[in-house]
Every structure is written in structure tokens, then in C-alpha cells.
Motif scaffolding. Structure first.
Motif, PDB file in Angstrom:
ATOM      1  N   GLY A   1     -54.249 -25.599  45.276  1.00 52.94           N
ATOM      2  CA  GLY A   1     -53.114 -24.719  45.508  1.00 52.94           C
ATOM      3  C   GLY A   1     -51.853 -25.476  45.862  1.00 52.94           C
ATOM      4  N   PHE A   2     -52.013 -26.620  46.545  1.00 47.60           N
ATOM      5  CA  PHE A   2     -50.842 -27.414  46.908  1.00 47.60           C
ATOM      6  C   PHE A   2     -50.125 -27.908  45.660  1.00 47.60           C
ATOM      7  CE2 PHE A   2     -49.181 -31.738  47.461  1.00 47.60           C
ATOM      8  CZ  PHE A   2     -48.112 -31.442  48.271  1.00 47.60           C
ATOM      9  N   PHE A   3     -50.889 -28.509  44.732  1.00 48.15           N
ATOM     10  CA  PHE A   3     -50.227 -29.035  43.543  1.00 48.15           C
ATOM     11  C   PHE A   3     -49.649 -27.915  42.699  1.00 48.15           C
ATOM     12  CE2 PHE A   3     -52.608 -32.845  44.561  1.00 48.15           C
ATOM     13  CZ  PHE A   3     -51.591 -33.756  44.455  1.00 48.15           C
ATOM     14  N   GLY A   4     -50.398 -26.782  42.655  1.00 47.97           N
ATOM     15  CA  GLY A   4     -49.873 -25.637  41.903  1.00 47.97           C
ATOM     16  C   GLY A   4     -48.498 -25.254  42.405  1.00 47.97           C
ATOM     17  N   LYS A   5     -48.377 -25.049  43.716  1.00 49.63           N
ATOM     18  CA  LYS A   5     -47.087 -24.641  44.280  1.00 49.63           C
ATOM     19  C   LYS A   5     -46.061 -25.756  44.150  1.00 49.63           C
ATOM     20  CE  LYS A   5     -47.825 -20.826  47.266  1.00 49.63           C
ATOM     21  NZ  LYS A   5     -49.070 -20.754  48.029  1.00 49.63           N
ATOM     22  N   PHE A   6     -46.524 -26.999  44.348  1.00 57.20           N
ATOM     23  CA  PHE A   6     -45.629 -28.143  44.270  1.00 57.20           C
ATOM     24  C   PHE A   6     -44.956 -28.205  42.897  1.00 57.20           C
ATOM     25  CE2 PHE A   6     -45.082 -32.676  43.274  1.00 57.20           C
ATOM     26  CZ  PHE A   6     -44.213 -33.016  44.289  1.00 57.20           C
ATOM     27  N   TYR A   7     -45.756 -28.062  41.828  1.00 52.93           N
ATOM     28  CA  TYR A   7     -45.167 -28.131  40.484  1.00 52.93           C
ATOM     29  C   TYR A   7     -44.226 -26.970  40.238  1.00 52.93           C
ATOM     30  CZ  TYR A   7     -48.412 -31.854  39.573  1.00 52.93           C
ATOM     31  OH  TYR A   7     -49.089 -33.022  39.646  1.00 52.93           O
ATOM     32  N   LEU A   8     -44.617 -25.781  40.724  1.00 55.36           N
ATOM     33  CA  LEU A   8     -43.738 -24.621  40.528  1.00 55.36           C
ATOM     34  C   LEU A   8     -42.404 -24.851  41.231  1.00 55.36           C
ATOM     35  CD1 LEU A   8     -45.949 -21.443  40.907  1.00 55.36           C
ATOM     36  CD2 LEU A   8     -45.025 -22.441  38.856  1.00 55.36           C
ATOM     37  N   ILE A   9     -42.466 -25.365  42.466  1.00 59.63           N
ATOM     38  CA  ILE A   9     -41.224 -25.524  43.230  1.00 59.63           C
ATOM     39  C   ILE A   9     -40.366 -26.618  42.614  1.00 59.63           C
ATOM     40  CG2 ILE A   9     -40.298 -26.221  45.466  1.00 59.63           C
ATOM     41  CD1 ILE A   9     -42.614 -24.720  46.750  1.00 59.63           C
ATOM     42  N   THR A  10     -40.999 -27.720  42.208  1.00 61.75           N
ATOM     43  CA  THR A  10     -40.163 -28.770  41.605  1.00 61.75           C
ATOM     44  C   THR A  10     -39.538 -28.284  40.306  1.00 61.75           C
ATOM     45  OG1 THR A  10     -42.207 -29.680  40.766  1.00 61.75           O
ATOM     46  CG2 THR A  10     -41.161 -30.894  42.542  1.00 61.75           C
ATOM     47  N   SER A  11     -40.309 -27.507  39.512  1.00 59.57           N
ATOM     48  CA  SER A  11     -39.702 -27.072  38.253  1.00 59.57           C
ATOM     49  C   SER A  11     -38.588 -26.063  38.524  1.00 59.57           C
ATOM     50  CB  SER A  11     -40.764 -26.525  37.295  1.00 59.57           C
ATOM     51  OG  SER A  11     -40.801 -25.143  37.315  1.00 59.57           O
ATOM     52  N   THR A  12     -38.700 -25.306  39.624  1.00 64.66           N
ATOM     53  CA  THR A  12     -37.616 -24.390  39.971  1.00 64.66           C
ATOM     54  C   THR A  12     -36.376 -25.176  40.403  1.00 64.66           C
ATOM     55  OG1 THR A  12     -39.351 -23.007  40.865  1.00 64.66           O
ATOM     56  CG2 THR A  12     -37.115 -22.317  41.283  1.00 64.66           C
ATOM     57  N   LEU A  13     -36.594 -26.224  41.213  1.00 67.78           N
ATOM     58  CA  LEU A  13     -35.457 -27.038  41.655  1.00 67.78           C
ATOM     59  C   LEU A  13     -34.810 -27.729  40.466  1.00 67.78           C
ATOM     60  CD1 LEU A  13     -36.759 -28.635  44.930  1.00 67.78           C
ATOM     61  CD2 LEU A  13     -34.932 -26.961  44.646  1.00 67.78           C
ATOM     62  N   PHE A  14     -35.655 -28.151  39.540  1.00 68.81           N
ATOM     63  CA  PHE A  14     -35.183 -28.818  38.338  1.00 68.81           C
ATOM     64  C   PHE A  14     -34.255 -27.898  37.556  1.00 68.81           C
ATOM     65  CE2 PHE A  14     -36.067 -30.456  33.978  1.00 68.81           C
ATOM     66  CZ  PHE A  14     -35.544 -31.716  34.204  1.00 68.81           C
ATOM     67  N   ASN A  15     -34.550 -26.592  37.624  1.00 64.80           N
ATOM     68  CA  ASN A  15     -33.721 -25.619  36.920  1.00 64.80           C
ATOM     69  C   ASN A  15     -32.551 -25.123  37.763  1.00 64.80           C
ATOM     70  OD1 ASN A  15     -35.050 -25.489  34.432  1.00 64.80           O
ATOM     71  ND2 ASN A  15     -36.690 -24.315  35.362  1.00 64.80           N
ATOM     72  N   ASN A  16     -32.292 -25.810  38.886  1.00 65.57           N
ATOM     73  CA  ASN A  16     -31.148 -25.475  39.738  1.00 65.57           C
ATOM     74  C   ASN A  16     -31.169 -24.075  40.299  1.00 65.57           C
ATOM     75  OD1 ASN A  16     -29.918 -27.970  39.549  1.00 65.57           O
ATOM     76  ND2 ASN A  16     -29.089 -27.432  37.543  1.00 65.57           N
ATOM     77  N   GLN A  17     -32.359 -23.601  40.672  1.00 67.16           N
ATOM     78  CA  GLN A  17     -32.416 -22.302  41.335  1.00 67.16           C
ATOM     79  C   GLN A  17     -32.854 -22.550  42.764  1.00 67.16           C
ATOM     80  OE1 GLN A  17     -31.223 -19.735  40.020  1.00 67.16           O
ATOM     81  NE2 GLN A  17     -31.127 -20.340  37.886  1.00 67.16           N
ATOM     82  N   GLU A  18     -31.956 -23.171  43.556  1.00 65.94           N
ATOM     83  CA  GLU A  18     -32.374 -23.590  44.886  1.00 65.94           C
ATOM     84  C   GLU A  18     -32.788 -22.409  45.748  1.00 65.94           C
ATOM     85  OE1 GLU A  18     -29.629 -24.761  43.498  1.00 65.94           O
ATOM     86  OE2 GLU A  18     -30.009 -26.911  43.289  1.00 65.94           O
ATOM     87  N   TRP A  19     -32.047 -21.302  45.627  1.00 63.75           N
ATOM     88  CA  TRP A  19     -32.352 -20.174  46.514  1.00 63.75           C
ATOM     89  C   TRP A  19     -33.753 -19.652  46.263  1.00 63.75           C
ATOM     90  CZ3 TRP A  19     -33.529 -15.181  44.937  1.00 63.75           C
ATOM     91  CH2 TRP A  19     -33.313 -14.914  43.584  1.00 63.75           C
ATOM     92  N   LEU A  20     -34.187 -19.675  44.975  1.00 62.03           N
ATOM     93  CA  LEU A  20     -35.517 -19.172  44.651  1.00 62.03           C
ATOM     94  C   LEU A  20     -36.575 -20.112  45.228  1.00 62.03           C
ATOM     95  CD1 LEU A  20     -36.582 -16.763  43.158  1.00 62.03           C
ATOM     96  CD2 LEU A  20     -36.797 -18.150  41.134  1.00 62.03           C
ATOM     97  N   ALA A  21     -36.311 -21.412  45.124  1.00 63.66           N
ATOM     98  CA  ALA A  21     -37.241 -22.377  45.709  1.00 63.66           C
ATOM     99  C   ALA A  21     -37.315 -22.162  47.210  1.00 63.66           C
ATOM    100  CB  ALA A  21     -36.784 -23.793  45.390  1.00 63.66           C
ATOM    101  N   ALA A  22     -36.163 -21.856  47.828  1.00 66.09           N
ATOM    102  CA  ALA A  22     -36.160 -21.613  49.268  1.00 66.09           C
ATOM    103  C   ALA A  22     -37.015 -20.396  49.594  1.00 66.09           C
ATOM    104  CB  ALA A  22     -34.734 -21.404  49.764  1.00 66.09           C
TER     105      ALA A  22
END
Lengths: 170, 505
Positions: free
Chosen positions: B404-425
Motif C-alpha cells: 500500500g505504501f508504494f501504491g500511494k507513493f506512486y500515485l502521489i508522485t505522479s500527481t505532483l508530477f502533473n502539478n496538482q499540488e493541492w490534490l496531493a495535499a
């Protein structure tokens, strides 16, 4: 937008009012049998609309399957099972206000989109779909979904039996 | 020249054919078996069929994309990968059902197993088609079988209530999907997704523009019900609670995965012309991001107040659905970045949710009620079971060393990569909120006195099921690389390309 009062328009008007009235009665009726009859009425009016659209085959199927088979089956189902006439507890007014607003918003959205963007329709190609062609496309191009539908019907049948079967001996 | 079914190589359909013939055969075996005989053999046979279908799917990887009859059936990396997840999930559910004994379904055990197979068939068809008609028939096959499976324990009031809610809301959602599809068909004049995409590309900017969005909107409302996003999530807790636990696991894993595959396919193929349009970012992407954020926030906060273990899992799965919507919401920027992060999360979700459901089933059955307090003192009664449950909960919460950690980690990094900081937050904050209720169960297990000293009885089959869940959760947590490289190497662009239909090699 101007309406032309042709016979077609009058027929469409009457049929759609009938269809809508049937649906409204179905929701408001208190007895199950009245609901089934109003539903049959709606199905019948929709068949009329299909006829106006020159989809004769569809109209005949609609009458045969929906108005005929489905409604009769429902009536049988209602008559052969016991019904206690129950006073339904009235739904809280908050609940109905919220659902009214939600449906109203959806209706408004649909109507807004439909009126905002009038579709330029070409003259429909008449007599394009014969029963033969319909059968051809069902059994050639769409044979996979067709076969799946038969599995679907089997599932529905099995489900109806196991959920309705009374288990006597224990 | 017009082609008919027999012009094609039907070997590519082997997994579906195995499942459908197993379902047919099992219904006949069920009929012939004496009434007093145990139906376990049917369950084993069904499990064997699922495994066999899985073998066929595994063999098909690396195959050229292939389609039958104008894409009413197609295989490509997308459908194979999703099919593998579906089959793995269903195999687990079979194992789980065989372990949890027959008293749940009384005389309906045979039907229970082959309805699971037909539900799986519907799900498999949903992931391997690019035609609206086949997609819809598959969806209905899955839904109808699930309605029956939820209501199959008809002696229980809660199961009846759950089945009712599920049928009514499922029917409404199907109506929405169908309404949306009818607009798409009306605009494009075809049910083939590629053809629809071509016609939409022509129609963009014209007067039909709004209709395209309308059809997308209606379909998304319908899918929202199926996947249980937030404005349409109300059914999930009641249905998960009322259904037997294996079925709740099936709904949480298989149904959800199939519905996700369906949305991705329709969005990526049919609505791809919208993505180049500015309004995609302004309207659709925002809509999805808000839905995702709401699902995460509401799912996680309402879960805080739950005292029933299955309801808690239901709210947690609503939140997980929110996490899964995130990659889609940001899809417009880097399309194929979507698959690795999303599929990894789905696989991780499969293992941890499945394991958690198995443990919940046996612990609550032992205690006689479904409350979280059933877990009190589990560490002193069955330390290994408590350890396994802790692992699943840690993984669901997204802490390191688990899948679950890596799952969330990849999702969050790909969100940050797409410049959606608020969603990652939002993702990070809601994850922190979720620690509270996941660790509520851990607290029950380790810090509260047990209500009895006896071990929780766990049949050997359930032990295997739990071990599989543990293996997957730890394995993916320690070594995520093999799966990630495997997913990364698959040819995802094949989703968008027209597949060959010529003679097979």
C-alpha cells in the motif's frame, strides 16, 4: 422556433402526453395493479411514437414484448402473490424537497444542452433497416454480445428461482 | 467483405470460453448431484476453471493486439492486465468461499459458485471490448449476478435490504450509463469506440460539442454509482454489511476493478478528442479531481465513526476509490503515465483488501457480531492472525514496507508530477486521517483484554488465503520493481490503436 401544426405533430403531442401521464400515474398510484396498468399505457404510447418515427418493426416489437409480454407477466405476478394493503410511511418533506431539486437540476441541464445546441439533422434514410438486415447484424457483427445476453437471461432465471423458491423441508 | 465469427481466431477468447463453459457445466452438475451431497466439489471445479483461465491469460501476454467482429471483443495489454487482476481476485474469493463453509448459503451453494463465475465472465467482457453494446451487456451480466449474490442469504433481513438497495441503485446507474451511451451513439452513429472517437473529433467545435460533454457526464454519473465515488456512494456501506463477506470482497475488488477498466477504456478511446481541447482541463479534469478529493475526504472521515468492521471497510474502499480516480483526473497531461501507478495500486489494493476481509470474516464469525470490538485482545488469542491483520491495515493505511505504501507513493508522485499540488495535499492529509481508524482496530487487537482465551478457529483454506494476502502485501512492499517493470514494459498504446483482425501467427 415555430411549430407546424401537421397531423404528425398532433399525433406526437397526444402520444407523448399519454406516455408522460402513464408514467406519472405509475408513480402516484397506490395499488400495484394500477401501477402495472399505467406502465402498460406508457409502453403502448411509446410504441405509437416509434410508429411516427417510421420504425415499424420496433413499434411492433414494443407492443409484443413490453405492452404484451412484460405487462401481462407483471399482472400475473401481482395476482398470484399475496398483497397486504399497507399504508406507506410518508417520506419526510426534506427528503422530497432534496430529490425534487436534484431531479429538477438534472432536467434543467438536459433541456439546456438540448436547446443550446440544435442538431442539424440530415433527412433520415428511409427503409434502411429491414428485419433481415437487423437479424444479419445481430447474428454477424453482434454475435458475441448476443450470446452473452443468453448467459444474462440464464443468470436472471437462476436468480429468480433461487430467490423466490420456498424452502420447505429442513 | 463482411466477416463472421468463424473467420476469426477464437483461441484468443480461451479465458472467456473456459469460464462460460465451466459455468454451464457446473449448473448441470449441480442438477445431477444428489441433494444431500455437499456442493464443495462445484466450488473446487470453479476455482480450477478460474485458474485455467488465468493460465490462458498469462500465455496471451505479448500477443499482438487482436480484435474480433469490429472490436466487440479485443485483447491488448490493457485487457490482459485487467483480466489477470480480475481472475486473481475471483480465485481468492473462491478460496475464501470454500473456507467459510456452506452454512451461509444453505441449499443454494451450487448456484452461488456458478453465479460467481458468470459475474466474473461479465467483468472479463467489460475489460476486453471496445464496443458500447458488448461493454453494456458485460456490465449488466456482472451487476445482475452480483445482485443475486448479495441477496442469496435470503433468511437474513440485512441481506434482503442490501440486495434491494443494490438492485434499485444499480438499476438507476445502468439507466444513466445507457442514457449517456445513447447520446454518444446518436452523435456518432456507431457503437464502436474508435468510430465514436473519430466522429467526436470531427464534431468538436461544432454544435454537438455540448452533447459530447453531456454524454460523458451521464456516463460518469452511472459509473460513479458502480465504483462508489462520493456523491453516489450511499449504497456501498449497507451492501457490504448485508452481503456475505466473500461477496463483499468480490464487490470491493472484482466489481470495482472492472468498472474502472470500463471507464478508462471509454474515456481514453471514445473521448480522446476532448483531451486536446482546452475545456477538458477546465471542465472534466476538474470535475474528476473534485470527485476524487470528496471521496477521499468523506470516505475517510465517515469511516472514523464506524463501529462495524465491514462498514468501516466499505468507507475505506470509498476512500481508496478516490485515490484511484486521481490518475484519471490528471490524465490529460501525460496519458500513459496513468497505467503503471494505477495498476500497481489496484494490485496492491487487491491483496490487502482481500486479506483484511478474510480476517474480518473469521474474527467476527467467532465473536458472533460484526463490531470492531470483536478484535479485542486478538493478539493474545491468535497472535499470527493479529499480525496478519495488522499488516493489511498498515498497508491500507499506506505505511512503508507494504504494498500500500508504494501504491500511494506512486500515485502521489505522479500527481505532483502533473502539478496538482493541492490534490496531493488532500491525498496525504486524508491518509493521515485514515491512520486513526485503521489503528483503532490495531489498538483493539493489542491493547484491550480479550473476551475469551480460545484461539479464533481458522480453517486451513482460509490460512492459505490469508498467507496469499500477506505474501502479496509484503512481496510488493519489499520488491515492487518486478511488477512495475512488467507493467511499464507492456504496450499501453495498443489501447488506442486499431487492432489487427487478420489470420493469427
Amino acid at each position: 422556433m415555430s411549430f407546424q401544426f401537421s397531423g404528425e405533430f398532433i399525433a406526437f403531442f397526444i402520444l407523448s402526453v399519454m406516455a408522460i401521464c402513464g408514467a406519472v400515474f405509475m408513480i402516484n398510484a397506490t395499488r400495484v395493479i394500477h401501477m402495472a396498468l399505467s406502465l402498460a399505457f406508457t409502453f403502448f404510447s411509446i410504441a405509437g411514437i416509434y410508429l411516427l418515427l417510421e420504425a415499424e418493426f420496433l413499434a411492433v416489437i414494443q407492443i409484443l414484448i413490453y405492452t404484451g409480454a412484460v405487462s401481462i407477466l407483471m399482472l400475473f405476478g401481482i395476482m398470484l402473490t399475496k398483497h397486504k394493503e399497507e399504508e406507506q410511511p410518508s417520506i419526510s418533506s426534506w427528503h422530497s424537497i432534496i430529490s425534487f431539486c436534484a431531479t429538477g437540476a438534472l432536467f434543467g441541464l438536459l433541456i439546456w444542452v438540448i436547446y443550446r445546441s440544435p442538431l442539424v439533422s440530415q433527412a433520415p434514410q428511409k427503409a434502411a433497416a429491414t428485419v433481415g438486415q437487423l437479424g444479419g447484424s445481430v447474428f454477424k457483427q453482434y454475435v458475441i454480445p448476443f450470446e452473452l445476453t443468453s448467459v444474462l437471461l440464464l443468470v436472471a432465471l437462476v436468480g429468480a428461482v433461487i430467490l423466490a423458491k420456498r424452502e420447505g423441508k429442513k | 467483405m463482411e466477416q463472421i465469427l468463424l473467420d476469426f481466431d477464437l483461441r484468443v477468447m480461451a479465458p472467456e470460453l473456459v469460464i462460460v463453459s465451466a459455468a454451464a457445466l457446473l449448473s448441470i452438475i449441480d442438477l445431477l448431484l444428489k441433494e444431500s451431497r455437499s456442493r464443495k466439489v462445484i466450488g473446487w471445479f470453479g476455482l480450477a476453471a478460474v485458474v485455467l483461465a488465468g493460465v490462458f491469460v498469462a500465455m496471451a501476454f505479448g500477443h499482438e493486439p487482436y480484435q474480433i467482429l469490429a472490436d466487440t471483443y479485443r485483447i491488448d495489454s490493457f485487457s490482459l492486465m485487467f483480466k489477470a487482476i480480475l481472475l486473481a481476485g475471483t480465485a481468492g474469493v473462491f478460496l475464501f468461499s470454500l473456507a467459510s463453509g456452506k452454512e451461509e448459503w444453505k441449499s443454494r451453494e451450487g448456484e452461488y459458485y456458478y453465479l460467481l463465475l458468470t459475474a466474473l465472465l461479465g467483468a472479463m467482457v467489460m475489460v476486453s471490448s471496445a464496443d458500447l453494446i458488448t461493454l453494456f451487456v458485460g456490465l449488466e451480466l456482472l451487476s445482475l449476478s452480483s445482485y443475486i449474490l448479495v441477496g442469496i442469504r435470503k433468511e437474513r433481513g440485512e441481506a434482503n435490504e442490501a440486495a434491494w438497495k443494490y438492485v434499485v441503485l444499480g438499476g438507476v446507474s445502468s439507466a444513466f450509463i445507457l442514457y449517456g451511451m445513447s447520446f454518444a451513439y446518436g452523435l456518432a452513429g456507431s457503437t464502436n469506440l474508435f468510430e465514436i472517437s473519430r466522429r467526436f473529433a470531427e464534431g468538436m467545435g461544432g454544435s454537438g460539442h455540448l452533447f459530447i460533454y453531456l454524454s460523458l457526464f451521464l456516463m460518469m454519473v452511472g459509473f460513479g454509482f458502480k465504483v462508489a465515488f462520493v456523491p453516489f456512494h450511499m449504497w456501498a456501506p449497507d451492501v457490504y454489511q448485508g452481503a456475505s463477506t466473500p461477496i463483499a470482497a468480490f464487490l470491493a475488488i472484482v466489481s470495482k476493478t472492472a468498472a474502472f477498466a470500463f471507464i478508462i477504456r471509454v474515456l481514453l478511446v471514445a473521448y480522446s478528442p476532448l483531451m486536446s481541447d482546452a475545456s477538458w482541463m477546465e471542465v472534466v479534469s476538474w470535475m474528476l479531481m473534485i470527485v476524487a478529493a470528496l471521496s477521499m475526504i468523506l470516505g475517510n472521515t465517515i469511516a472514523l465513526r464506524q463501529t462495524n468492521a465491514k462498514r468501516l471497510m466499505a468507507y475505506s474502499s470509498i476512500a481508496q476509490a478516490g485515490y484511484l480516480v486521481v490518475p484519471f483526473a490528471t490524465i490529460g497531461l501525460v496519458p500513459f503515465d496513468l497505467f503503471p501507478s494505477m495498476l500497481f495500486y489496484l494490485v496492491a489494493y487487491l491483496f490487502m483488501t482481500f486479506g483484511a476481509f478474510v480476517v474480518i470474516e473469521f474474527v467476527t464469525k467467532d465473536r458472533g457480531h460484526g463490531g470492531i470490538s470483536a478484535f479485542a485482545g486478538l493478539s493474545r488469542r491468535s497472535p499470527w492472525l493479529a499480525a496478519a491483520m495488522t499488516l493489511f491495515l498498515i498497508s491500507l493505511a499506506g505505511l512503508p514496507l507494504t504494498a500500500g505504501f508504494f501504491g500511494k507513493f506512486y500515485l502521489i508522485t505522479s500527481t505532483l508530477f502533473n502539478n496538482q499540488e493541492w490534490l496531493a495535499a488532500v491525498m496525504i492529509l486524508t491518509t493521515i486521517v485514515s491512520y486513526y481508524y485503521y489503528f483503532g482496530i490495531v489498538r483493539q487487537m493489542y491493547f484491550l483484554p480479550p473476551y475469551s482465551d480460545q484461539k479464533v478457529p481458522v480453517p486451513w483454506l482460509a490460512t492459505i488465503a490469508i498467507l496469499l494476502g500477506v505474501g502479496g502485501t509484503i512481496g510488493l512492499g519489499l520488491f515492487p520493481e518486478p511488477l512495475l517493470t512488467f507493467i511499464g514494459e507492456l504496450d499501453w498504446t495498443s489501447v488506442l490503436s486499431i487492432a489487427s483482425s487478420g489470420a493469427p501467427q
